[in-house]
Design an enzyme around this catalytic site. Structure first.
Site, PDB file in Angstrom:
ATOM      1  CG  ASP A   1      48.527  39.011  32.704  1.00 17.20           C
ATOM      2  OD1 ASP A   1      47.450  38.459  32.403  1.00 17.20           O
ATOM      3  OD2 ASP A   1      48.831  39.305  33.875  1.00 17.20           O
TER       4      ASP A   1
ATOM      5  CD  GLU B   1      41.220  36.085  35.519  1.00 16.13           C
ATOM      6  OE1 GLU B   1      41.207  36.982  34.653  1.00 16.13           O
ATOM      7  OE2 GLU B   1      41.362  36.323  36.739  1.00 16.13           O
ATOM      8  CG  HIS B   2      45.146  33.785  35.357  1.00 11.46           C
ATOM      9  ND1 HIS B   2      44.552  34.809  36.087  1.00 11.46           N
ATOM     10  CD2 HIS B   2      45.327  34.260  34.104  1.00 11.46           C
ATOM     11  CE1 HIS B   2      44.390  35.851  35.299  1.00 11.46           C
ATOM     12  NE2 HIS B   2      44.842  35.553  34.097  1.00 11.46           N
TER      13      HIS B   2
ATOM     14  CD  GLN C   1      46.543  37.458  38.021  1.00 11.80           C
ATOM     15  OE1 GLN C   1      45.404  37.851  37.769  1.00 11.80           O
ATOM     16  NE2 GLN C   1      47.581  37.789  37.267  1.00 11.80           N
TER      17      GLN C   1
ATOM     18  CG  HIS D   1       4.306  24.613  11.133  1.00 13.98           C
ATOM     19  ND1 HIS D   1       3.584  25.588  11.764  1.00 13.98           N
ATOM     20  CD2 HIS D   1       5.621  24.863  11.417  1.00 13.98           C
ATOM     21  CE1 HIS D   1       4.404  26.392  12.416  1.00 13.98           C
ATOM     22  NE2 HIS D   1       5.653  25.973  12.219  1.00 13.98           N
TER      23      HIS D   1
END
Length: 426
Positions: free
Chosen positions: A355, A321-322, A253, A414
C-alpha cells in the site's frame, strides 16, 4: 465473528461467494453527468456545496495552497513520501517500453510507436479517509509514461480546503493541476471538460459506488483503468503461521470498508480457530473498529482446505485483489498462482508494504477481475500505433496474394487497390 468453513463440507456458493454492493445509483449518476455537461463549472460549484458542504470561489487548488500544505506536513512524513515515491518510480521505470521497427526484408519497413496519452486524470478519494498513497501510485506511472499533463481531482472538506498530505503527495509526484471536486461530478468534469477543468483522455483511481458508476458511464468517451469494487485480501497459510500477524493482515483490509472482504485459507484447523480468536482480540483496539467489525462479521471467512495445494486452487478461483502466501518457502508456490492482483510472499511481507512503501502499484483488479485484468501500470497511460512502408517493388512481390485474399472476402475494391499500383500502365 468470522465464519470458519470446511471446504467440501459446505456449498461452493458459500466458499466462492463475492461481496456485491446492493445499491443501484445509475440513474442518480446519469443525472449528475448530464447536469455537468450542461452547466459546467456552475454545476460543480453547486455539487461541492451540496455534497461536501463547501462554498468555493475557485475550483482549482492554487500554488499558495500547495506551499501552505508543504509547510503544514511534518518533515518526517514528507521524507517518507519522498522515499515511497522513489521506490514506486524504481519499480515502474522497468515498465517503460520502447517502440520497435522491423526492416529485415528489402523495401519493407514496419513498426510500432509508443505514445503517452495527452492528458491523464486522477481521482483521489476523500471522505472517510485520506489517501496520499493513491496520489503517488496513480501519478508516478503517468509521469513515467511521458504524459504531458496530469490532472487530479479530489473532494474538498467543508471549509473548502484539501488535506495537506494529499497536496504534498501531488507535489512530490509531479501533478500539474489539482481541482477541488469529488464524486460522479468530478468524473463527468474529467470526461467532458468544463470552463475550468480540462477534458482528459484517461481516468484512473478508486472511489465510492457513485465514482465507480460514473467511470462506467463515461467509458468510451474516455478510457478508464478499471471499475474498482470493495477491498479484498486472501491469505494462504499453513500451521506455522502466526495467528496475531495473520489477523492483523486481515484487518488491514477490513478497516477500509464495511464491504471489504478478508479471507484466510489454511490447511490447519488449529490455525483457523486461533486466528478467529485473535480477530476478536484485535478488533476493539482499532481506530475504525466499527467498520472492521462489520466487514469481518458479514464478509470475512476462514476456509479450511485439505492441503496447501487445495488452498491455492481456492485462491486462484477467488482471484483476490491482494494475496499473501504466509508460508516458509513461498517461492515454491509462486508459479502455481495464476490469478491475483498483487502477491505478497512470505511471513514478513504484509499487504501494507504494498500500500505504501514497497514500490509495486496498489491500484489493483478486484471482484475476481484479476483473472483477466492487471494492476495499474505505465501501460495504462500509453497507446500504441503502428506503421507500414512498402516500395513498389516490395508491393509487387505480394500484391497478387493481397488481391486474392481480398477476393475471398468479396471485396473487389480492396483487390484492385493492390493490383493497380503494380500493373503496367504503358
Amino acid at each position: 465473528m468470522i465464519r470458519i468453513l470446511e471446504y467440501g463440507k459446505v456449498s461452493g456458493g458459500e466458499i466462492f461467494a463475492r461481496v456485491e454492493p446492493k445499491t443501484d445509483v445509475s440513474a442518480t449518476v446519469a443525472a449528475i453527468i448530464a447536469d455537468v455537461r450542461k452547466r459546467g463549472d456552475a454545476a460543480l460549484f453547486d455539487y461541492c456545496e451540496k455534497f461536501d458542504g463547501a462554498r468555493l470561489s475557485s475550483l482549482r487548488v492554487s500554488g499558495a495552497e500547495i506551499e501552505a500544505a508543504l509547510g503544514a506536513v511534518s518533515p518526517r512524513f514528507l521524507e517518507v513520501l519522498r522515499r515511497a515515491a522513489e521506490n514506486i518510480r524504481k519499480f515502474h521505470s522497468k515498465q517503460v517500453r520502447a517502440g520497435f521497427m522491423i526492416n529485415d526484408e528489402s523495401g519493407i519497413v514496419m513498426g510500432q510507436k509508443i505514445i503517452p496519452v495527452d492528458r491523464a486524470g486522477l481521482y483521489v478519494p476523500g471522505g472517510t479517509a485520506s489517501y496520499p498513497s493513491t496520489v503517488l501510485m496513480d501519478a508516478i506511472p503517468a509521469k513515467l509514461a511521458g504524459c504531458p499533463e496530469v490532472v487530479m481531482v479530489t473532494p474538498p472538506s467543508g471549509d473548502g480546503s484539501v488535506s495537506p498530505v494529499i497536496l504534498a503527495a501531488a507535489y512530490i509526484a509531479g501533478v500539474d493541476k489539482i481541482f477541488k471536486i469529488g464524486g460522479a461530478q468530478a468524473i463527468a468534469a474529467l470526461a467532458y471538460g468544463t470552463e475550468s477543468v480540462p477534458r482528459v483522455d484517461k481516468i484512473v483511481g478508486p472511489g465510492n459506488a457513485f465514482v465507480a458508476e460514473a467511470k462506467k458511464q463515461v467509458f468510451g468517451q474516455v478510457s478508464i483503468d478499471m471499475i474498482a469494487g470493495p477491498s479484498e485480501i486472501l491469505i494462504v497459510a499453513d500451521e506455522t503461521g502466526d495467528p496475531a500477524a495473520i489477523a492483523a493482515d486481515l484487518l488491514s483490509q477490513a478497516e477500509h470498508d464495511r464491504l471489504a472482504s478478508a479471507v484466510l485459507v489454511t490447511d490447519s484447523i488449529a490455525l483457523a480457530t486461533a486466528v478467529q480468536a485473535e480477530l476478536e482480540r484485535q478488533i476493539p483496539s482499532l481506530s475504525r473498529a466499527e467498520i472492521a467489525r462489520t466487514s469481518i462479521d458479514e464478509n470475512g471467512k476462514i476456509i479450511v482446505a485439505d492441503s496447501l495445494t487445495a488452498a491455492i486452487d481456492i485462491a486462484n478461483e477467488l482471484a483476490p485483489e491482494h494475496l499473501e502466501l504466509c508460508v516458509d518457502n513461498p517461492f515454491d508456490y509462486l508459479d502455481a498462482i495464476r490469478h491475483a492482483g498483487s502477491i505478497f510472499l512470505g511471513k514478513n511481507c504484509p499487504e501494507a508494504l504494498g500500500d505504501y512503501m514497497a514500490g509495486p502499484n496498489h491500484t489493483l483488479p478486484t471482484s475476481g477481475t484479476a483473472k483477466f485484468a492487471s494492476p495499474l501500470s505505465v501501460d495504462d497511460f500509453i497507446k500504441k500505433t503502428q506503421y507500414t512502408y512498402f516500395t513498389r517493388e516490395a508491393l509487387s512481390r505480394i500484391a497478387e496474394d493481397v488481391a486474392f485474399f481480398a477476393e475471398q472476402e468479396g471485396l473487389t475494391a480492396h483487390a484492385r487497390s493492390a493490383r493497380i499500383r503494380t500493373e503496367d500502365k504503358a
